[in-house]
Design a protein around this motif. Structure first.
Motif, PDB file in Angstrom:
ATOM      1  N   ALA A  13     -59.254  25.686 -38.482  1.00  0.00           N
ATOM      2  CA  ALA A  13     -59.550  24.172 -38.071  1.00  0.00           C
ATOM      3  C   ALA A  13     -58.215  23.717 -37.714  1.00  0.00           C
ATOM      4  O   ALA A  13     -57.829  22.986 -37.100  1.00  0.00           O
ATOM      5  N   LYS A  14     -57.366  23.799 -38.828  1.00  0.00           N
ATOM      6  CA  LYS A  14     -56.028  23.232 -38.877  1.00  0.00           C
ATOM      7  C   LYS A  14     -55.174  23.743 -38.039  1.00  0.00           C
ATOM      8  O   LYS A  14     -54.439  23.093 -37.421  1.00  0.00           O
ATOM      9  N   THR A  32     -56.234  22.738 -34.154  1.00  0.00           N
ATOM     10  CA  THR A  32     -55.771  21.480 -34.006  1.00  0.00           C
ATOM     11  C   THR A  32     -54.379  21.188 -33.951  1.00  0.00           C
ATOM     12  O   THR A  32     -54.095  20.697 -32.803  1.00  0.00           O
ATOM     13  N   GLN A  33     -53.724  21.783 -34.613  1.00  0.00           N
ATOM     14  CA  GLN A  33     -52.145  21.760 -34.264  1.00  0.00           C
ATOM     15  C   GLN A  33     -51.963  22.442 -32.997  1.00  0.00           C
ATOM     16  O   GLN A  33     -51.115  21.697 -32.360  1.00  0.00           O
ATOM     17  N   ALA A  53     -53.634  22.527 -30.409  1.00  0.00           N
ATOM     18  CA  ALA A  53     -53.996  21.683 -29.432  1.00  0.00           C
ATOM     19  C   ALA A  53     -53.069  20.484 -29.245  1.00  0.00           C
ATOM     20  O   ALA A  53     -52.752  20.045 -28.199  1.00  0.00           O
ATOM     21  N   ILE A  54     -52.579  19.937 -30.505  1.00  0.00           N
ATOM     22  CA  ILE A  54     -51.546  18.875 -30.274  1.00  0.00           C
ATOM     23  C   ILE A  54     -50.244  19.237 -29.685  1.00  0.00           C
ATOM     24  O   ILE A  54     -49.640  18.671 -28.903  1.00  0.00           O
ATOM     25  N   CYS A  94     -57.235  15.712 -27.310  1.00  0.00           N
ATOM     26  CA  CYS A  94     -56.513  15.030 -28.365  1.00  0.00           C
ATOM     27  C   CYS A  94     -56.921  13.228 -28.381  1.00  0.00           C
ATOM     28  O   CYS A  94     -57.328  12.896 -29.412  1.00  0.00           O
ATOM     29  N   ARG A 151     -60.357  12.512 -29.138  1.00  0.00           N
ATOM     30  CA  ARG A 151     -60.644  12.345 -30.644  1.00  0.00           C
ATOM     31  C   ARG A 151     -60.030  11.373 -31.320  1.00  0.00           C
ATOM     32  O   ARG A 151     -60.373  10.522 -32.497  1.00  0.00           O
TER      33      ARG A 151
END
Length: 147
Positions: free
Chosen positions: A46-47, A50-51, A53-54, A68, A71
Motif C-alpha cells: 500500500a505504501k 500510494t507513493q 501514484a503520488i 490522488c 482521496r
C-alpha cells in the motif's frame, strides 16, 4: 393436458416466503475468493503504491492526479445552502417561499438541483401543516356534534 409430467402436477416449484432455496448455501460473511487473492497480492504494498501514484500525479499524469485529489478531497455530494428564506407559518407563506427559491435559482444563488431539494422540504412542510390543520378542524367538528 397441461404439458406437465404427472410428477410435476399439483406441486408448486416456487419458494415459500422466508424459506431459502438453498439452506446449506454460502455462509454469511464468506468473502469472495478474488477479493481475498487481490488483498494478498497488495498486502504490504500500500505504501509503495500510494507513493507511485503520488509520483505519477506530480509528474503530470492526469488520471493519477485525479485519483490522488479524490482521496484528499472527495467530490462533495451536498453542501450547506444559505440564502434569504421568508418564514413559513401558513400554506400561503409556502407559495412565497417557493417564489423565493425560484428567484434564487434565477439569480444563480442556488443550482436547480438544490432548489429541487429545498422544494421537497417545502412540500413536506405543507403536507404536514395541512394534515395538522385538517386534524384540528375534524376534532373541532367532532366536539361540536357531540354537544
Amino acid at each position: 393436458m397441461t404439458g406437465k409430467s404427472s410428477s410435476q402436477q399439483g406441486r408448486s416449484t416456487r419458494f415459500k416466503p422466508g424459506q431459502s432455496g438453498n439452506p446449506a448455501g454460502k455462509p454469511r460473511g464468506t468473502r469472495n475468493t478474488t477479493t481475498i487473492a487481490l488483498e494478498a497480492l497488495l498486502d504490504g504494498q500500500a505504501k509503495a503504491l500510494t507513493q507511485k501514484a503520488i509520483d505519477l500525479a506530480l509528474a503530470g499524469d492526469i488520471p493519477a492526479l485525479r485519483i490522488c485529489l479524490d482521496r484528499i478531497m472527495p467530490p462533495r455530494k451536498d453542501r450547506p445552502v444559505t440564502f434569504a428564506l421568508p418564514p413559513i407559518n401558513t400554506a400561503h407563506d409556502a407559495a412565497k417561499v417557493s417564489s423565493a427559491v425560484l428567484s434564487a435559482v434565477a439569480a444563480g444563488e442556488l443550482t436547480p438541483s438544490e432548489a429541487g431539494e429545498i422544494s421537497k422540504l417545502i412540500d413536506t412542510w405543507v403536507k404536514a401543516y395541512e394534515t395538522a390543520e385538517l386534524t384540528e378542524r375534524l376534532e373541532r367538528l367532532e366536539r361540536m356534534t357531540s354537544q
